[in-house]
Design an enzyme around this catalytic site. Structure first.
Site, PDB file in Angstrom:
ATOM      1  N   HIS A   1       0.844  -1.187   0.000  1.00 41.01           N
ATOM      2  CA  HIS A   1       0.000   0.000   0.000  1.00 41.01           C
ATOM      3  C   HIS A   1       0.879   1.237   0.000  1.00 41.01           C
ATOM      4  O   HIS A   1       1.927   1.244   0.640  1.00 41.01           O
ATOM      5  CB  HIS A   1      -0.926   0.008   1.232  1.00 41.01           C
ATOM      6  CG  HIS A   1      -2.094   0.920   1.047  1.00 41.01           C
ATOM      7  ND1 HIS A   1      -2.010   2.262   1.252  1.00 41.01           N
ATOM      8  CD2 HIS A   1      -3.362   0.664   0.626  1.00 41.01           C
ATOM      9  CE1 HIS A   1      -3.190   2.803   0.978  1.00 41.01           C
ATOM     10  NE2 HIS A   1      -4.023   1.867   0.598  1.00 41.01           N
TER      11      HIS A   1
ATOM     12  N   ASP B   1      -8.015  -5.220   0.273  1.00 39.60           N
ATOM     13  CA  ASP B   1      -8.576  -6.069  -0.766  1.00 39.60           C
ATOM     14  C   ASP B   1      -8.238  -7.542  -0.595  1.00 39.60           C
ATOM     15  O   ASP B   1      -8.779  -8.390  -1.298  1.00 39.60           O
ATOM     16  CB  ASP B   1      -8.086  -5.595  -2.145  1.00 39.60           C
ATOM     17  CG  ASP B   1      -8.772  -4.306  -2.533  1.00 39.60           C
ATOM     18  OD1 ASP B   1      -9.960  -4.170  -2.217  1.00 39.60           O
ATOM     19  OD2 ASP B   1      -8.119  -3.442  -3.138  1.00 39.60           O
TER      20      ASP B   1
HETATM   21  N1  ACO Z   1       4.108  -7.791  -4.705  1.00 44.23           N
HETATM   22  C1  ACO Z   1       5.448  -7.773  -4.881  1.00 44.23           C
HETATM   23  N2  ACO Z   1       6.219  -6.678  -4.758  1.00 44.23           N
HETATM   24  C2  ACO Z   1       5.595  -5.530  -4.454  1.00 44.23           C
HETATM   25  C3  ACO Z   1       4.214  -5.448  -4.241  1.00 44.23           C
HETATM   26  C4  ACO Z   1       3.461  -6.649  -4.383  1.00 44.23           C
HETATM   27  N3  ACO Z   1       2.145  -6.636  -4.220  1.00 44.23           N
HETATM   28  N4  ACO Z   1       3.858  -4.189  -3.939  1.00 44.23           N
HETATM   29  C5  ACO Z   1       4.992  -3.471  -3.961  1.00 44.23           C
HETATM   30  N5  ACO Z   1       6.051  -4.279  -4.266  1.00 44.23           N
HETATM   31  C6  ACO Z   1       7.455  -3.879  -4.328  1.00 44.23           C
HETATM   32  C7  ACO Z   1       7.744  -3.117  -5.611  1.00 44.23           C
HETATM   33  O1  ACO Z   1       8.169  -3.980  -6.651  1.00 44.23           O
HETATM   34  C8  ACO Z   1       8.824  -2.169  -5.162  1.00 44.23           C
HETATM   35  O2  ACO Z   1      10.035  -2.887  -5.118  1.00 44.23           O
HETATM   36  P1  ACO Z   1      11.434  -2.104  -5.456  1.00 44.23           P
HETATM   37  O3  ACO Z   1      11.584  -1.053  -4.406  1.00 44.23           O
HETATM   38  O4  ACO Z   1      12.458  -3.195  -5.364  1.00 44.23           O
HETATM   39  O5  ACO Z   1      11.269  -1.539  -6.832  1.00 44.23           O
HETATM   40  C9  ACO Z   1       8.451  -1.830  -3.728  1.00 44.23           C
HETATM   41  O6  ACO Z   1       7.682  -2.971  -3.263  1.00 44.23           O
HETATM   42  C10 ACO Z   1       7.591  -0.578  -3.571  1.00 44.23           C
HETATM   43  O7  ACO Z   1       6.467  -0.704  -4.407  1.00 44.23           O
HETATM   44  P2  ACO Z   1       5.846   0.468  -5.251  1.00 44.23           P
HETATM   45  O8  ACO Z   1       5.121  -0.092  -6.434  1.00 44.23           O
HETATM   46  O9  ACO Z   1       6.880   1.511  -5.518  1.00 44.23           O
HETATM   47  O10 ACO Z   1       4.806   1.060  -4.195  1.00 44.23           O
HETATM   48  P3  ACO Z   1       3.609   2.006  -4.512  1.00 44.23           P
HETATM   49  O11 ACO Z   1       3.310   2.710  -3.259  1.00 44.23           O
HETATM   50  O12 ACO Z   1       3.870   2.827  -5.728  1.00 44.23           O
HETATM   51  O13 ACO Z   1       2.413   1.000  -4.913  1.00 44.23           O
HETATM   52  C11 ACO Z   1       0.626  -0.530  -4.700  1.00 44.23           C
HETATM   53  C12 ACO Z   1       1.439   0.581  -4.029  1.00 44.23           C
HETATM   54  C13 ACO Z   1       0.148  -0.074  -6.091  1.00 44.23           C
HETATM   55  C14 ACO Z   1      -0.614  -0.819  -3.848  1.00 44.23           C
HETATM   56  C15 ACO Z   1       1.521  -1.778  -4.837  1.00 44.23           C
HETATM   57  O14 ACO Z   1       1.922  -2.219  -3.544  1.00 44.23           O
HETATM   58  C16 ACO Z   1       0.814  -2.921  -5.583  1.00 44.23           C
HETATM   59  O15 ACO Z   1       0.888  -2.977  -6.823  1.00 44.23           O
HETATM   60  N6  ACO Z   1       0.102  -3.845  -4.858  1.00 44.23           N
HETATM   61  C17 ACO Z   1      -0.678  -4.880  -5.490  1.00 44.23           C
HETATM   62  C18 ACO Z   1      -2.022  -4.314  -5.968  1.00 44.23           C
HETATM   63  C19 ACO Z   1      -2.972  -4.053  -4.817  1.00 44.23           C
HETATM   64  O16 ACO Z   1      -3.175  -4.870  -3.938  1.00 44.23           O
HETATM   65  N7  ACO Z   1      -3.621  -2.881  -4.889  1.00 44.23           N
HETATM   66  C20 ACO Z   1      -4.643  -2.483  -3.891  1.00 44.23           C
HETATM   67  C21 ACO Z   1      -4.147  -1.382  -3.017  1.00 44.23           C
HETATM   68  S1  ACO Z   1      -5.361  -1.004  -1.790  1.00 44.23           S
HETATM   69  C22 ACO Z   1      -6.467  -0.058  -2.609  1.00 44.23           C
HETATM   70  O17 ACO Z   1      -6.191   0.652  -3.520  1.00 44.23           O
HETATM   71  C23 ACO Z   1      -7.823  -0.141  -2.178  1.00 44.23           C
END
Ligand code: ACO
Length: 429
Positions: A307, A364
């Protein structure tokens, strides 16, 4: 004297006002930065950008705190209802008994949609995604209420717009569902509360009139309360962005619904179930998917994990996990994907990659399993989220529109394209 920060650029220094929120959140007020310095700030994804001052929802992502108008989310889930939380978010305080009765009566009063709209639903193919239908229908609803589209509404008209939309969206959602399963539309019943009516419209058939029992109604209340607001998330920011042009609430909500649809946002609840089903179909080896999520050469991410603001357990996920167990036991459902979800969570929480990046289950992760147990089809999950998020979107739109200092949202950019070049005629290229 109020506090300032000093920005040094080359030989010049500039004083930037510091703003402190009621919970001690700190910001640099750069409203006049470009005029003062010629610079803008660059912040892709807005991770460090405050777009507004807001008194609706407080989140401390490091401490796992979420409060609506100062009240903790767990207390609201335990003691309140989605209708009361809607009032709280939209009007800024808990209602008195009289205010609440009046609010519920007004919402109930607007629970029909124009009969002509039924033909809109039947024009969609049966397989149409209900989020596409919902977004289009909310915008289409506006044509029946031209008086409510004025950019500078009276407070009375604004209240009427708000209550109409709160009431009718659940009807549109239930009709979208009925269309997708090819069943006749069902209308609201005056004696039922807001959420029972929604479930009644969804699941009543000519053969069986459906009334949810207390635990199912309470579970839906909790799901909708935890979805109700989450400050400046992608869809709420979209509602504010669209509304900042003084577009009406119907159009602003329609845009918010589209933004919520994406799998990185509200669409994640559908994506989680699809992921869990894929793991099950692949033999249930959750460890393989943990490894895949860590593999940077693969686009796979663990859906329902991570998140932008929570770097601690999402408090909403904790609440839903409890209700997930309760509702499955209550319904006597033994869902193998719940076991996969729990194993996945356990494995991720003890894996260095997820621990170091502070990736925890989000709202979620468990909501989809509950919706599945309630017989809500997978492609309706994000619609359920939209219904829950509705009061939050409305509250933010109202807060913005009532702010005398409101400005159209218009970010800037740093241009990285070609500098001036001459046009080359096609035969010379
Ligand atoms: N699985 C694996 N790796 C992940 C995940 C995941 N679900 N989420 C983040 N990471 C990793 C990224 O690859 C990144 O790694 P790095 O630093 O080595 O490049 C690091 O963690 C940070 O992730 P970001 O994508 O930069 O974080 P951001 O805050 O931009 O994204 C998000 C947040 C979109 C929710 C992301 O965690 C994600 O894609 N999660 C899966 C989708 C999801 O569950 N979305 C619902 C969110 S809740 C809502 O909106 C109601």
């Amino acid at each position: 004297m109020s506090k300032t920060a000093t920005l040094q650029i080359d030989d010049a220094s500039f004083e930037i006002p510091v703003i402190v929120g009621s919970e001690g959140e700190k910001a640099l007020d750069i409203t006049r930065l470009r005029q003062q310095t010629g610079y803008i700030t660059l912040d892709s994804g807005y991770g460090n950008t405050g777009a507004c001052l807001s008194s609706i929802t407080y989140i401390d992502g490091d401490a796992g705190i979420l409060r609506y108008r100062g009240i903790d989310i767990a207390e609201l889930c335990e003691k309140s209802t989605f209708m009361e939380v809607s009032y709280l978010l939209i009007y800024g305080h808990l209602p008195t008994a009289e205010q609440f009765l009046h609010f519920k009566e007004r919402v109930h009063h607007h629970s029909l949609i124009h009969e002509d709209m039924k033909s809109f639903f039947t024009s969609y193919p049966g397989h149409a995604h209900p989020m596409a239908i919902l977004s289009a229908m909310v915008c289409s609803l506006s044509v029946y209420h031209p008086k409510l589209l004025e950019p500078d509404q009276s407070p009375e008209d604004r209240d009427e717009t708000v209550t109409r939309l709160l009431s009718k969206l659940r009807v549109l959602a239930a009709f979208a569902y009925k269309r997708s399963v090819g069943e006749a539309f069902v209308y609201t019943k005056p004696e039922l509360d807001y959420l029972s009516n929604f479930l009644h419209m969804m699941f009543t058939t000519p053969m069986n009139e459906y009334f949810p029992d207390e635990l199912i109604r309470k579970t839906l209340d909790v799901l909708f309360i935890v979805h109700a607001d989450h400050e400046q998330n992608c869809s709420t920011s979209t509602v504010r962005m669209v509304g900042s042009s003084k577009a009406n609430l119907f159009a602003s909500l329609s845009a918010g619904i589209c933004a919520l649809w994406g799998p990185l946002h509200g669409g994640a609840n559908q994506a989680v179930i699809e992921m869990l089903e894929a793991i099950q179909a692949d033999g249930g080896n959750h460890k393989k998917y943990i490894e895949l999520a860590k593999d940077k050469s693969s686009p796979f991410r663990l859906m329902g994990f991570g998140h932008r603001v929570y770097r601690n357990y999402d408090p909403r996920a904790q609440l839903l996990k409890t209700y997930c167990d309760k509702v499955l036991t209550h319904l006597g459902v033994s869902d193998p994907i719940l076991d996969i979800a729990k194993a996945l969570e356990e494995a991720a929480l003890s894996d260095n990659y997820f621990v170091e990046k502070k990736l925890y289950p989000n709202v979620d992760f468990y909501s989809g399993i509950i919706y599945r147990a309630l017989n809500i089809p997978t492609n309706m999950f994000t619609v359920m989220f939209a219904l829950g998020r509705l009061p939050g979107w409305i509250a933010h739109w109202k807060e913005m529109i009532e702010d005398p200092g409101m400005k159209i949202a218009r970010p800037r950019q740093i241009y990285t394209g070609e500098t001036l070049q001459a046009y080359t005629p096609i035969e010379e290229r």
